[in-house]
Design a protein around this motif. Structure first.
Motif, PDB file in Angstrom:
ATOM      1  N   THR A 131      94.482   4.187  34.527  1.00  0.00           N
ATOM      2  CA  THR A 131      94.903   3.260  33.461  1.00  0.00           C
ATOM      3  C   THR A 131      96.326   2.775  33.714  1.00  0.00           C
ATOM      4  OG1 THR A 131      93.435   4.439  31.967  1.00  0.00           O
ATOM      5  CG2 THR A 131      95.090   3.002  30.949  1.00  0.00           C
ATOM      6  N   ARG A 132      97.178   3.682  34.142  1.00  0.00           N
ATOM      7  CA  ARG A 132      98.569   3.276  34.418  1.00  0.00           C
ATOM      8  C   ARG A 132      98.621   2.200  35.491  1.00  0.00           C
ATOM      9  NH1 ARG A 132     102.268   8.818  34.680  1.00  0.00           N
ATOM     10  NH2 ARG A 132     102.253   9.269  32.449  1.00  0.00           N
ATOM     11  N   SER A 133      97.733   2.288  36.468  1.00  0.00           N
ATOM     12  CA  SER A 133      97.838   1.321  37.569  1.00  0.00           C
ATOM     13  C   SER A 133      96.983   0.065  37.358  1.00  0.00           C
ATOM     14  CB  SER A 133      97.485   1.996  38.904  1.00  0.00           C
ATOM     15  OG  SER A 133      96.228   2.596  38.801  1.00  0.00           O
ATOM     16  N   ALA A 134      96.297  -0.018  36.236  1.00  0.00           N
ATOM     17  CA  ALA A 134      95.376  -1.156  36.045  1.00  0.00           C
ATOM     18  C   ALA A 134      96.105  -2.485  35.825  1.00  0.00           C
ATOM     19  CB  ALA A 134      94.456  -0.872  34.861  1.00  0.00           C
ATOM     20  N   GLY A 135      97.149  -2.477  35.001  1.00  0.00           N
ATOM     21  CA  GLY A 135      97.836  -3.722  34.641  1.00  0.00           C
ATOM     22  C   GLY A 135      97.218  -4.345  33.404  1.00  0.00           C
ATOM     23  N   ALA A 136      98.059  -5.064  32.651  1.00  0.00           N
ATOM     24  CA  ALA A 136      97.631  -5.590  31.347  1.00  0.00           C
ATOM     25  C   ALA A 136      96.475  -6.574  31.469  1.00  0.00           C
ATOM     26  CB  ALA A 136      98.809  -6.251  30.637  1.00  0.00           C
ATOM     27  N   ALA A 137      96.472  -7.396  32.509  1.00  0.00           N
ATOM     28  CA  ALA A 137      95.424  -8.421  32.614  1.00  0.00           C
ATOM     29  C   ALA A 137      94.053  -7.765  32.767  1.00  0.00           C
ATOM     30  CB  ALA A 137      95.716  -9.352  33.790  1.00  0.00           C
ATOM     31  N   ARG A 138      93.987  -6.737  33.602  1.00  0.00           N
ATOM     32  CA  ARG A 138      92.694  -6.059  33.794  1.00  0.00           C
ATOM     33  C   ARG A 138      92.280  -5.315  32.515  1.00  0.00           C
ATOM     34  NH1 ARG A 138      88.449  -4.481  36.452  1.00  0.00           N
ATOM     35  NH2 ARG A 138      87.845  -2.288  36.435  1.00  0.00           N
ATOM     36  N   LEU A 139      93.240  -4.670  31.854  1.00  0.00           N
ATOM     37  CA  LEU A 139      92.895  -3.964  30.612  1.00  0.00           C
ATOM     38  C   LEU A 139      92.396  -4.956  29.561  1.00  0.00           C
ATOM     39  CD1 LEU A 139      95.768  -1.305  30.427  1.00  0.00           C
ATOM     40  CD2 LEU A 139      93.369  -0.917  31.067  1.00  0.00           C
ATOM     41  N   ASP A 140      93.033  -6.132  29.507  1.00  0.00           N
ATOM     42  CA  ASP A 140      92.575  -7.176  28.571  1.00  0.00           C
ATOM     43  C   ASP A 140      91.122  -7.542  28.841  1.00  0.00           C
ATOM     44  OD1 ASP A 140      94.190  -8.263  26.477  1.00  0.00           O
ATOM     45  OD2 ASP A 140      95.642  -8.878  28.005  1.00  0.00           O
ATOM     46  N   GLN A 141      90.816  -7.726  30.122  1.00  0.00           N
ATOM     47  CA  GLN A 141      89.441  -8.104  30.493  1.00  0.00           C
ATOM     48  C   GLN A 141      88.465  -6.987  30.118  1.00  0.00           C
ATOM     49  OE1 GLN A 141      88.927  -8.447  34.760  1.00  0.00           O
ATOM     50  NE2 GLN A 141      86.711  -8.271  34.479  1.00  0.00           N
ATOM     51  N   LEU A 142      88.842  -5.741  30.391  1.00  0.00           N
ATOM     52  CA  LEU A 142      87.957  -4.613  30.068  1.00  0.00           C
ATOM     53  C   LEU A 142      87.729  -4.494  28.561  1.00  0.00           C
ATOM     54  CD1 LEU A 142      89.377  -1.992  32.593  1.00  0.00           C
ATOM     55  CD2 LEU A 142      87.071  -2.985  32.625  1.00  0.00           C
ATOM     56  N   LEU A 143      88.806  -4.691  27.800  1.00  0.00           N
ATOM     57  CA  LEU A 143      88.659  -4.606  26.335  1.00  0.00           C
ATOM     58  C   LEU A 143      87.736  -5.699  25.817  1.00  0.00           C
ATOM     59  CD1 LEU A 143      90.455  -2.854  24.030  1.00  0.00           C
ATOM     60  CD2 LEU A 143      90.779  -2.449  26.437  1.00  0.00           C
ATOM     61  N   ALA A 144      87.902  -6.914  26.358  1.00  0.00           N
ATOM     62  CA  ALA A 144      87.039  -8.015  25.913  1.00  0.00           C
ATOM     63  C   ALA A 144      85.577  -7.676  26.208  1.00  0.00           C
ATOM     64  CB  ALA A 144      87.454  -9.318  26.601  1.00  0.00           C
ATOM     65  N   GLU A 145      85.315  -7.119  27.399  1.00  0.00           N
ATOM     66  CA  GLU A 145      83.931  -6.743  27.754  1.00  0.00           C
ATOM     67  C   GLU A 145      83.415  -5.642  26.840  1.00  0.00           C
ATOM     68  OE1 GLU A 145      84.622  -7.716  32.499  1.00  0.00           O
ATOM     69  OE2 GLU A 145      84.111  -5.676  31.908  1.00  0.00           O
ATOM     70  N   ARG A 146      84.287  -4.689  26.518  1.00  0.00           N
ATOM     71  CA  ARG A 146      83.835  -3.548  25.693  1.00  0.00           C
ATOM     72  C   ARG A 146      83.562  -3.974  24.250  1.00  0.00           C
ATOM     73  NH1 ARG A 146      87.906   0.102  29.284  1.00  0.00           N
ATOM     74  NH2 ARG A 146      86.374   0.339  30.934  1.00  0.00           N
ATOM     75  N   VAL A 147      84.383  -4.868  23.737  1.00  0.00           N
ATOM     76  CA  VAL A 147      84.119  -5.371  22.380  1.00  0.00           C
ATOM     77  C   VAL A 147      82.807  -6.172  22.385  1.00  0.00           C
ATOM     78  CG1 VAL A 147      84.933  -6.994  20.607  1.00  0.00           C
ATOM     79  CG2 VAL A 147      86.500  -5.296  21.573  1.00  0.00           C
ATOM     80  N   ALA A 148      82.603  -6.986  23.421  1.00  0.00           N
ATOM     81  CA  ALA A 148      81.354  -7.770  23.491  1.00  0.00           C
ATOM     82  C   ALA A 148      80.146  -6.842  23.565  1.00  0.00           C
ATOM     83  CB  ALA A 148      81.393  -8.700  24.705  1.00  0.00           C
ATOM     84  N   ALA A 149      80.248  -5.765  24.331  1.00  0.00           N
ATOM     85  CA  ALA A 149      79.124  -4.817  24.439  1.00  0.00           C
ATOM     86  C   ALA A 149      78.872  -4.137  23.096  1.00  0.00           C
ATOM     87  CB  ALA A 149      79.411  -3.776  25.517  1.00  0.00           C
ATOM     88  N   GLY A 150      79.926  -3.802  22.392  1.00  0.00           N
ATOM     89  CA  GLY A 150      79.768  -3.193  21.068  1.00  0.00           C
ATOM     90  C   GLY A 150      79.079  -4.146  20.111  1.00  0.00           C
TER      91      GLY A 150
END
Ligand code: NIG
Length: 396
Positions: free
Chosen positions: A100-119
């Motif tokens: 998580t530390r090495s992911a960077g904000a842009a990738r975390l943003d993308q992952l969160l968007a995908e996870r909210v969509a899946a939910g």
């Protein structure tokens, strides 16, 4: 903008209005304006746009009050080893911390968007998420910022694990000092993993008191891996919820029954860790308020499926269908203090979540089934037909 939903075979309001057969529901500006039997549609609804859901069941969207969705990477190998007999140890959190530390904000943003969509594709309309895989000031702040762009409620969980190489008291100083200062404007809640191997009673209390002093609401991870002080601490601190609650003493049941602190069941996590299932039946019988949440995270519950959690609570934890739906809707809303305190409003005057009454948020979960018992009767079958948030269709 008015929308009239018709063709509802079974409308579960999860309120004193109960379940209405052959129902309709009127939405005005993102909130529920009216619910009732189809033959009693109010005259003023004639001008509304009509949406016929074709004889399907409608319930409030799930309120997922416990997730850890700000992470990168996965722990499939750890999980496979567990299925071969290893036991769960919280130390795996450090593996996710690195990713998580090495992911960077842009990738975390993308992952969160995908996870909210899946939910949402599984009927979830309200999401809480925690930080807790950054474990230093910079990464916890990044997690809090990212989370606040995607979910309804964000919880600061700097006290998830003492990061490798750190000393526990010095780390608690950092959590209650610079870390809390950095994140507090982006979060609503503070949480602590109060468990052997993570933070003890005294350290947990320090964390929660600091959060409270900073104006945050309090929640606790407690009693997951063994009996301990988590429930007592949560109740004493007026926590909105204590989550996991697998191992409870008789006193813990009494404390929960006599308090406003919601006991949150995380059934997918219990299956993944092979811990005994939390005693949902006994908690309800004792008079405690219960919520069900997904606990989406890469270590103990890599799923956002609230449908699966509700099904498991019915089939394995012996909740009735009404109890399980209530726990995953109004129970979650109570755990986030978003429940109806009158006229469809939450304690802060916002549209309440987890209930379909006039004034509440028009957050709907429309099942591809005539009645909601299919959630447990046909376990694992695709069942979410559409999901609506604040009167807008967001899935299906
Ligand atoms: O809620 N129990 C603590 N935290 C998470 C698991 C975190 C992990 O193992 O990555 C939970 O289960």
């Amino acid at each position: 903008m008015h929308t009239l939903i018709t063709g509802i075979s079974e409308l579960r309001t999860v309120s004193e209005l109960g379940t209405i057969k052959d129902a309709s529901l009127l939405i005005d500006g993102g909130v529920i304006a009216w619910v009732g039997p189809a033959e009693e549609i109010p005259a003023g609804a004639d001008a509304a746009e009509r949406v016929d859901v074709g004889g399907r069941a409608v319930l409030p969207g799930w309120v997922d009050s416990h997730t850890h969705m700000v992470f990168d990477g996965n722990r499939a190998e750890e999980f496979e080893a567990r299925m071969a007999g290893e036991s769960y140890a919280a130390g795996g959190i450090a593996v996710t911390m690195e990713a998580t530390r090495s992911a960077g904000a842009a990738r975390l943003d993308q992952l969160l968007a995908e996870r909210v969509a899946a939910g949402r594709a599984g009927g979830t309309t309200t999401f809480e998420t925690k930080t807790g895989y950054g474990l230093n000031v910079e990464s916890e702040l990044e997690a809090a910022r990212v989370a606040s762009r995607h979910v309804d409620d964000v919880t600061f969980l700097g006290a998830h694990l003492v990061p490798p190489g750190a000393e526990v008291e010095a780390y608690v100083d950092e959590v209650v000092g610079p870390m809390l200062d950095a994140v507090k404007e982006h979060v609503q809640w503070i949480d602590v993993f109060c468990e052997r191997g993570a933070f003890n009673d005294e350290q947990s209390r320090r964390v929660l008191e600091a959060g409270k002093a900073a104006g945050l609401g309090v929640r606790v991870h407690g009693n997951q891996l063994g009996e301990g002080p988590g429930v007592r601490l949560a109740v004493e601190m007026g926590a909105a919820s204590v989550d996991h609650v697998n191992y409870l003493s008789d006193e813990d049941f009494e404390l929960l029954a006599g308090s406003q602190t919601v006991a949150t069941l995380l059934p997918a996590c219990d299956l993944s860790t092979r811990e005994q299932l939390a005693p949902g039946r006994r908690l309800i019988d004792a008079g405690a308020t219960v919520a069900i949440a997904s606990n989406l995270n890469p270590g103990t519950s890599f799923t956002s499926s609230m449908n699966f959690c509700v099904t498991t609570a019915v089939l394995q934890q012996h909740l009735t269908l009404d109890e399980a739906i209530g726990a995953a809707t109004t129970g979650g809303a109570k755990a986030l203090r978003r429940h109806n305190v009158g006229e469809g409003k939450d304690p802060q005057g916002r549209p309440a979540k987890g209930t379909l009454v006039p004034g509440a948020a028009a957050d709907l979960h429309i099942l591809d089934a005539e009645n909601a018992i299919n959630l447990a009767y046909r376990p694992g079958m695709p069942i979410t037909w559409q999901t609506w948030v604040a009167g807008e269709r967001v899935y299906g």
